[in-house]
Design a protein around this motif. Structure first.
Motif, PDB file in Angstrom:
ATOM      1  N   LEU A 132      12.072  32.731  31.509  1.00  0.00           N
ATOM      2  CA  LEU A 132      11.272  33.956  31.504  1.00  0.00           C
ATOM      3  C   LEU A 132      10.210  33.913  32.595  1.00  0.00           C
ATOM      4  N   ILE A 133       9.566  32.769  32.768  1.00  0.00           N
ATOM      5  CA  ILE A 133       8.518  32.659  33.786  1.00  0.00           C
ATOM      6  C   ILE A 133       9.115  32.736  35.184  1.00  0.00           C
ATOM      7  N   ALA A 134      10.271  32.090  35.403  1.00  0.00           N
ATOM      8  CA  ALA A 134      10.887  32.079  36.731  1.00  0.00           C
ATOM      9  C   ALA A 134      11.389  33.449  37.147  1.00  0.00           C
ATOM     10  N   ALA A 135      11.646  34.343  36.183  1.00  0.00           N
ATOM     11  CA  ALA A 135      12.163  35.674  36.518  1.00  0.00           C
ATOM     12  C   ALA A 135      11.188  36.474  37.367  1.00  0.00           C
ATOM     13  N   THR A 136       9.918  36.095  37.372  1.00  0.00           N
ATOM     14  CA  THR A 136       8.934  36.825  38.169  1.00  0.00           C
ATOM     15  C   THR A 136       9.195  36.684  39.665  1.00  0.00           C
ATOM     16  N   ASP A 137       9.730  35.540  40.098  1.00  0.00           N
ATOM     17  CA  ASP A 137       9.892  35.264  41.530  1.00  0.00           C
ATOM     18  C   ASP A 137      11.312  34.915  41.951  1.00  0.00           C
ATOM     19  N   TYR A 138      12.200  34.675  41.001  1.00  0.00           N
ATOM     20  CA  TYR A 138      13.574  34.265  41.327  1.00  0.00           C
ATOM     21  C   TYR A 138      14.561  35.169  40.583  1.00  0.00           C
ATOM     22  N   PRO A 139      14.808  36.363  41.114  1.00  0.00           N
ATOM     23  CA  PRO A 139      15.650  37.350  40.423  1.00  0.00           C
ATOM     24  C   PRO A 139      17.144  37.105  40.651  1.00  0.00           C
ATOM     25  N   GLY A 140      17.936  37.936  40.006  1.00  0.00           N
ATOM     26  CA  GLY A 140      19.367  37.964  40.258  1.00  0.00           C
ATOM     27  C   GLY A 140      20.180  36.979  39.454  1.00  0.00           C
ATOM     28  N   LYS A 141      19.677  36.530  38.311  1.00  0.00           N
ATOM     29  CA  LYS A 141      20.396  35.555  37.501  1.00  0.00           C
ATOM     30  C   LYS A 141      21.082  36.243  36.315  1.00  0.00           C
ATOM     31  N   ALA A 142      22.274  35.751  35.969  1.00  0.00           N
ATOM     32  CA  ALA A 142      22.966  36.222  34.775  1.00  0.00           C
ATOM     33  C   ALA A 142      22.551  35.372  33.574  1.00  0.00           C
ATOM     34  N   VAL A 143      22.433  36.004  32.431  1.00  0.00           N
ATOM     35  CA  VAL A 143      22.077  35.316  31.190  1.00  0.00           C
ATOM     36  C   VAL A 143      23.228  35.490  30.214  1.00  0.00           C
ATOM     37  N   TYR A 144      23.926  34.398  29.906  1.00  0.00           N
ATOM     38  CA  TYR A 144      25.055  34.433  28.988  1.00  0.00           C
ATOM     39  C   TYR A 144      24.608  33.894  27.633  1.00  0.00           C
ATOM     40  N   ALA A 145      24.891  34.673  26.590  1.00  0.00           N
ATOM     41  CA  ALA A 145      24.483  34.269  25.245  1.00  0.00           C
ATOM     42  C   ALA A 145      25.276  35.074  24.224  1.00  0.00           C
ATOM     43  N   LEU A 146      25.266  34.604  22.991  1.00  0.00           N
ATOM     44  CA  LEU A 146      25.816  35.412  21.915  1.00  0.00           C
ATOM     45  C   LEU A 146      24.952  36.654  21.740  1.00  0.00           C
ATOM     46  N   PRO A 147      25.518  37.753  21.258  1.00  0.00           N
ATOM     47  CA  PRO A 147      24.760  39.011  21.157  1.00  0.00           C
ATOM     48  C   PRO A 147      23.445  38.876  20.400  1.00  0.00           C
ATOM     49  N   SER A 148      23.412  38.064  19.354  1.00  0.00           N
ATOM     50  CA  SER A 148      22.177  37.935  18.566  1.00  0.00           C
ATOM     51  C   SER A 148      21.057  37.324  19.402  1.00  0.00           C
ATOM     52  N   THR A 149      21.390  36.410  20.301  1.00  0.00           N
ATOM     53  CA  THR A 149      20.372  35.792  21.158  1.00  0.00           C
ATOM     54  C   THR A 149      19.872  36.778  22.201  1.00  0.00           C
ATOM     55  N   ASN A 150      20.779  37.490  22.848  1.00  0.00           N
ATOM     56  CA  ASN A 150      20.352  38.475  23.842  1.00  0.00           C
ATOM     57  C   ASN A 150      19.529  39.592  23.209  1.00  0.00           C
ATOM     58  N   GLU A 151      19.822  39.917  21.964  1.00  0.00           N
ATOM     59  CA  GLU A 151      19.042  40.952  21.268  1.00  0.00           C
ATOM     60  C   GLU A 151      17.597  40.509  21.109  1.00  0.00           C
ATOM     61  N   SER A 177      15.978  41.747  37.006  1.00  0.00           N
ATOM     62  CA  SER A 177      16.058  40.393  37.545  1.00  0.00           C
ATOM     63  C   SER A 177      17.000  39.511  36.729  1.00  0.00           C
ATOM     64  N   LEU A 178      17.105  39.805  35.440  1.00  0.00           N
ATOM     65  CA  LEU A 178      17.988  39.057  34.552  1.00  0.00           C
ATOM     66  C   LEU A 178      19.075  39.991  34.039  1.00  0.00           C
ATOM     67  N   HIS A 179      20.331  39.585  34.209  1.00  0.00           N
ATOM     68  CA  HIS A 179      21.462  40.410  33.787  1.00  0.00           C
ATOM     69  C   HIS A 179      22.019  39.844  32.484  1.00  0.00           C
ATOM     70  N   LEU A 180      21.673  40.465  31.354  1.00  0.00           N
ATOM     71  CA  LEU A 180      22.080  39.951  30.052  1.00  0.00           C
ATOM     72  C   LEU A 180      23.559  40.226  29.819  1.00  0.00           C
ATOM     73  N   ARG A 181      24.303  39.181  29.486  1.00  0.00           N
ATOM     74  CA  ARG A 181      25.741  39.286  29.287  1.00  0.00           C
ATOM     75  C   ARG A 181      26.114  38.714  27.931  1.00  0.00           C
ATOM     76  N   ASP A 182      26.598  39.571  27.034  1.00  0.00           N
ATOM     77  CA  ASP A 182      27.005  39.138  25.696  1.00  0.00           C
ATOM     78  C   ASP A 182      28.339  38.395  25.755  1.00  0.00           C
ATOM     79  N   MET A 183      28.441  37.315  24.998  1.00  0.00           N
ATOM     80  CA  MET A 183      29.659  36.519  24.945  1.00  0.00           C
ATOM     81  C   MET A 183      30.351  36.704  23.590  1.00  0.00           C
ATOM     82  N   ALA A 184      31.661  36.638  23.616  1.00  0.00           N
ATOM     83  CA  ALA A 184      32.449  36.656  22.386  1.00  0.00           C
ATOM     84  C   ALA A 184      32.767  35.214  22.009  1.00  0.00           C
ATOM     85  N   PRO A 185      32.541  34.825  20.755  1.00  0.00           N
ATOM     86  CA  PRO A 185      32.801  33.435  20.367  1.00  0.00           C
ATOM     87  C   PRO A 185      34.242  33.022  20.642  1.00  0.00           C
ATOM     88  N   GLY A 186      34.385  31.822  21.212  1.00  0.00           N
ATOM     89  CA  GLY A 186      35.703  31.256  21.437  1.00  0.00           C
ATOM     90  C   GLY A 186      36.445  31.772  22.646  1.00  0.00           C
TER      91      GLY A 186
END
Length: 349
Positions: A132-151, A177-186
């Motif tokens: 979260l802190i790095a997003a201020t100066d280092y944009p363009g990253k994808a965030v992969y997580a289960l939907p509950s975490t991204n929520e 700066s952060l591209h939230l990407r929901d993952m499907a289990p398995g």
């Protein structure tokens, strides 16, 4: 090419008629050799990496806020990286640099161009604060997580109250700066900008859904588990389900490194685990994995990196020795236990 063919074909060759066609075929092959293009070495290396590199940017649980769960992973010879959790980033990169374990890269290069994505096991601050802190100066990253975490990330942090909305969803304005990407289990998911894939499975962490990720590149794999407790204490069997899914990768020799947790030493009552593991419970869980693999010496040669230890402030050296000593009760498993220090680096075949 014409000169080579003419020199060879003008030579006096004594050959029986039955060998004539074989000789002609050989001459044709020789004449075509200069036309064959050698494979691109860099492309070959990217397609078939020889292993995965792991750098511990943060290894602790608890309150030592400059050294919290964060593991940098990338294929050997390819600096395009992902993070499995990111409780600490900046300080971890500085420590790894001082120890010479960033492969000659600077912290700015690693954060700016090498790290392409984050795999977030769950949204507790000791696993996401650095991101979260790095997003201020280092944009363009994808965030992969289960939907509950991204929520949780979107609603509770990136909401212009706790933190600006650096994501591409949720409350406007969205800085993206952060591209939230929901993952499907398995389901194996290509990690954007890298040569790796990641597969997620849910874990139970004291009423919070955590995650285990399998990171793969070529024939190499690393399992990175977020915070979780033993199946019996959690009331479910997500740990067992995970091992059932990962057993084929251990059996084939692809999965040789597991990053998991043992937050506390033994003895500790189940009522005081708070969704975490101790050496006793970790060893029992690994025995379950060995049974799923289903062969003699099932885990021989597997490295288990034991993270998220909640060291007492100022007493980490003694506590690390205690955890390692207690993990010795699982020596018959054949695994190599490591309680890491910040900045450590390993190669996983």
């Amino acid at each position: 090419m014409i000169r080579r063919a003419s020199i060879v074909t003008n030579a006096r060759i004594s050959v029986r008629p039955k060998r004539l066609w074989r000789t002609a075929g050989l001459l044709l092959l020789l004449s075509l050799l200069p036309l064959v293009r050698a494979p691109d070495a860099s492309a070959s290396a990217a397609a078939s990496p020889s292993g995965l590199e792991i750098v511990a940017l943060g290894v602790r649980g608890g309150i030592v806020d400059g050294d919290l769960s964060a593991f940098l992973i990338h294929p050997s010879g390819d600096f395009r990286s992902l993070m499995c959790d990111a409780g600490t980033l900046g300080n971890g990169l500085l420590v790894a640099t001082k120890r010479g374990n960033l492969g000659g890269r600077t912290p700015d290069q690693t954060l700016g161009s090498d790290i392409k994505a984050f795999l977030i096991t769950h949204a507790h601050l000791d696993h996401v604060a650095g991101m979260l802190i790095a997003a201020t100066d280092y944009p363009g990253k994808a965030v992969y997580a289960l939907p509950s975490t991204n929520e949780v990330l979107g609603e509770d942090y990136l909401n212009w109250a706790a933190w600006p909305n650096f994501s591409d969803r949720g409350k406007a304005p969205r800085l993206g700066s952060l591209h939230l990407r929901d993952m499907a289990p398995g389901v194996a998911t290509p990690v954007a900008g890298t040569a790796m894939t990641a597969t997620a499975w849910p874990l139970e962490h004291g009423g919070v859904q955590s995650t285990a990720f399998l990171v793969q590149a070529g024939n190499s794999a690393v399992a990175c588990l977020g915070d979780h407790g033993p199946d019996g204490a959690s009331g479910g069997e997500r740990g067992h389900q995970l091992w059932r899914a990962l057993a084929p990768f251990v059996r084939s020799g692809q999965l040789r490194t597991i990053i998991t947790e043992a937050s506390y030493s033994d003895p500790r009552p189940e009522s005081q685990l708070f969704g975490h593991m101790t050496p006793k419970y970790l060893i029992a869980s690994l025995r379950d994995l060995a049974e799923e693999v289903g062969r003699p010496n099932a885990l021989l040669g597997v490295t288990v990196i034991v993270s998220h230890v909640k060291y007492p402030v100022g007493g980490e050296a003694a506590y690390r020795k205690l955890i390692l000593r207690q993990l010795g009760d699982g020596r018959d498993l054949g695994v190599r236990f490591i309680v890491p220090e910040q900045g450590d680096r390993w190669s996983s075949p």
